[in-house]
Design an enzyme around this catalytic site. Structure first.
Site, short mmCIF file in Angstrom:
data_model
loop_
_atom_site.label_atom_id
_atom_site.label_comp_id
_atom_site.label_asym_id
_atom_site.label_seq_id
_atom_site.Cartn_x
_atom_site.Cartn_y
_atom_site.Cartn_z
N SER A 1 3.39 -2.43 10.55
CA SER A 1 5.20 -2.43 10.42
C SER A 1 5.30 -3.77 10.29
CB SER A 1 5.19 -1.80 11.82
OG SER A 1 4.65 -0.65 12.82
N HIS B 1 -9.72 0.59 5.36
CA HIS B 1 -8.26 1.31 6.04
C HIS B 1 -8.85 2.26 6.80
CE1 HIS B 1 -3.92 2.42 6.49
NE2 HIS B 1 -4.13 1.20 6.21
N GLU C 1 -6.40 4.47 7.93
CA GLU C 1 -6.81 6.00 8.21
C GLU C 1 -8.17 6.48 6.81
OE1 GLU C 1 -2.99 5.16 5.88
OE2 GLU C 1 -2.04 4.46 7.80
N ASN D 1 0.93 -1.31 0.18
CA ASN D 1 0.12 0.05 -0.07
C ASN D 1 0.45 0.90 0.45
OD1 ASN D 1 -1.99 1.88 0.60
ND2 ASN D 1 -2.55 1.38 2.34
N TRP D 2 0.92 2.27 -1.28
CA TRP D 2 1.98 2.68 -1.06
C TRP D 2 1.65 4.09 -0.28
CZ3 TRP D 2 3.89 2.85 -6.91
CH2 TRP D 2 5.14 1.38 -6.58
N LYS D 3 0.27 4.27 -0.14
CA LYS D 3 -0.50 5.05 0.76
C LYS D 3 -0.06 6.66 -0.79
CE LYS D 3 -0.05 3.54 4.90
NZ LYS D 3 -0.16 3.34 6.64
N GLY E 1 2.90 -1.49 4.34
CA GLY E 1 2.76 0.34 3.61
C GLY E 1 4.46 0.82 4.12
N GLY E 2 4.76 1.45 4.81
CA GLY E 2 6.69 2.08 4.18
C GLY E 2 7.27 1.02 3.70
N GLY F 1 2.28 2.29 11.01
CA GLY F 1 3.43 3.17 10.51
C GLY F 1 4.66 3.74 11.76
N GLU G 1 -5.24 -5.09 10.59
CA GLU G 1 -4.25 -3.99 10.79
C GLU G 1 -4.18 -3.40 11.96
OE1 GLU G 1 -2.35 -2.65 6.60
OE2 GLU G 1 -4.05 -1.74 7.23
P1 13P Z 1 2.81 0.57 7.91
O1 13P Z 1 3.56 -1.00 7.22
O2 13P Z 1 3.85 1.90 7.66
O3 13P Z 1 2.81 0.35 9.51
O4 13P Z 1 1.46 0.33 7.10
C1 13P Z 1 0.65 -0.86 7.16
C2 13P Z 1 -0.39 -0.24 6.19
O5 13P Z 1 -1.52 0.51 6.84
C3 13P Z 1 -0.76 -1.03 5.28
O6 13P Z 1 -2.40 -0.58 5.13
#
Ligand code: 13P
Length: 252
Positions: A214, A96, A98, A10-12, A235-236, A174, A168
């Site tokens: 994470s 998600h 967020e 997920n590149w956000k 994510g990251g 994050g 999640e």
């Molecule tokens: P991180 O891997 O950066 O913690 O993010 C997880 C995420 O929200 C994937 O959708």
């Protein structure tokens, strides 16, 4: 039958077009010759067309980070499932944390997104997870049950591959704080049992439940070794070609 692991990036709200092109190219290369797992990337909407060109003909699946339920209409700021299909998307992240926390999306709205995606042949990845306060208050399983039941309300699943779930925990996103394998497995097993009570057993057993929060190249192997963890939503660490490549090549 075994569930095929899915590694999803997920590149956000990251990547310029040039960065997206380069990163997608690296993911395509990293996947060459892999047949025992699936890989998906979800760039921002603006990079979907660019990334679609790069992944075309490869095994890398393209996803959107959200999806509307209507075919078209006056829905400023939304993207219709058919528009995503036209770009080559076969999956969409829905619900998600967020979206829930920053943009106020609730379970009922998320349920509409799940239904809309399915109606147009897009596989939703339904995300759910508790906050730190909910975990510390002993509410974790109640929150997961509410989010999963509400997100899937009225949804029939004929084909297990057409629906993916992602646990999640909000406190792990994050933050560098990953759930332990035991914490993650406990939640996944709980959700698996919930699915078994909601759907035909052969289908519920085949539905994939990803873990996100994470995930990195150092913890992916241990997480994916858990019996009910069927992949990772990253994510990251999906934004760096070398770390995502190592995650794709997880060893069980
Ligand atoms: P991180 O891997 O950066 O913690 O993010 C997880 C995420 O929200 C994937 O959708």
């Amino acid at each position: 039958m075994q569930r095929i692991p899915l590694i999803a990036g997920n590149w956000k709200m990251y990547t310029s077009l040039a960065e997206a092109r380069a990163l997608a190219g690296a993911v395509v290369s990293a996947c060459k010759g892999l047949s025992d797992r699936e890989v998906m990337i979800a760039p921002p909407f603006t990079a979907l067309a660019t990334v679609a060109e790069v992944v075309k003909g490869s095994q890398v699946r393209l996803a959107a980070q959200n999806v509307c339920w209507e075919e078209q209409g006056a829905f400023t700021g939304e993207i219709a499932p058919g528009m995503l299909r036209e770009l080559g998307c076969s999956m969409a992240i829905v619900g998600h944390s967020e979206r829930r926390q920053i943009f106020g999306e609730n379970d009922a709205l998320i349920n509409q997104r799940v239904a809309g995606a399915l109606r147009f042949g897009i596989t939703p990845i339904l995300c759910f997870g508790e906050t730190l306060a909910e975990r510390e208050g002993g509410q974790t399983m109640a929150v997961l049950e509410r989010q999963v039941r509400a997100g899937l309300a009225g949804i029939s699943v004929g084909e297990p591959a057409s629906m993916v779930l992602a646990y999640e925990p909000v406190w792990a996103i994050g933050t560098g704080k990953t759930a332990t394998e035991e914490q993650a497995q406990e939640a996944h097993e709980f959700v698996r049992n919930l699915l078994l009570s909601m759907y035909e057993k052969s289908i519920a057993r085949q539905m994939r439940i990803l873990y996100g929060g994470s995930v990195n190249s150092g913890n992916v192997d241990a997480l994916l070794r858990q019996p009910d963890i069927d992949g990772a939503l990253v994510g990251g660490a999906s934004l760096k070609a070398d770390s995502f490549e190592r995650i794709i090549h997880f060893r069980q």
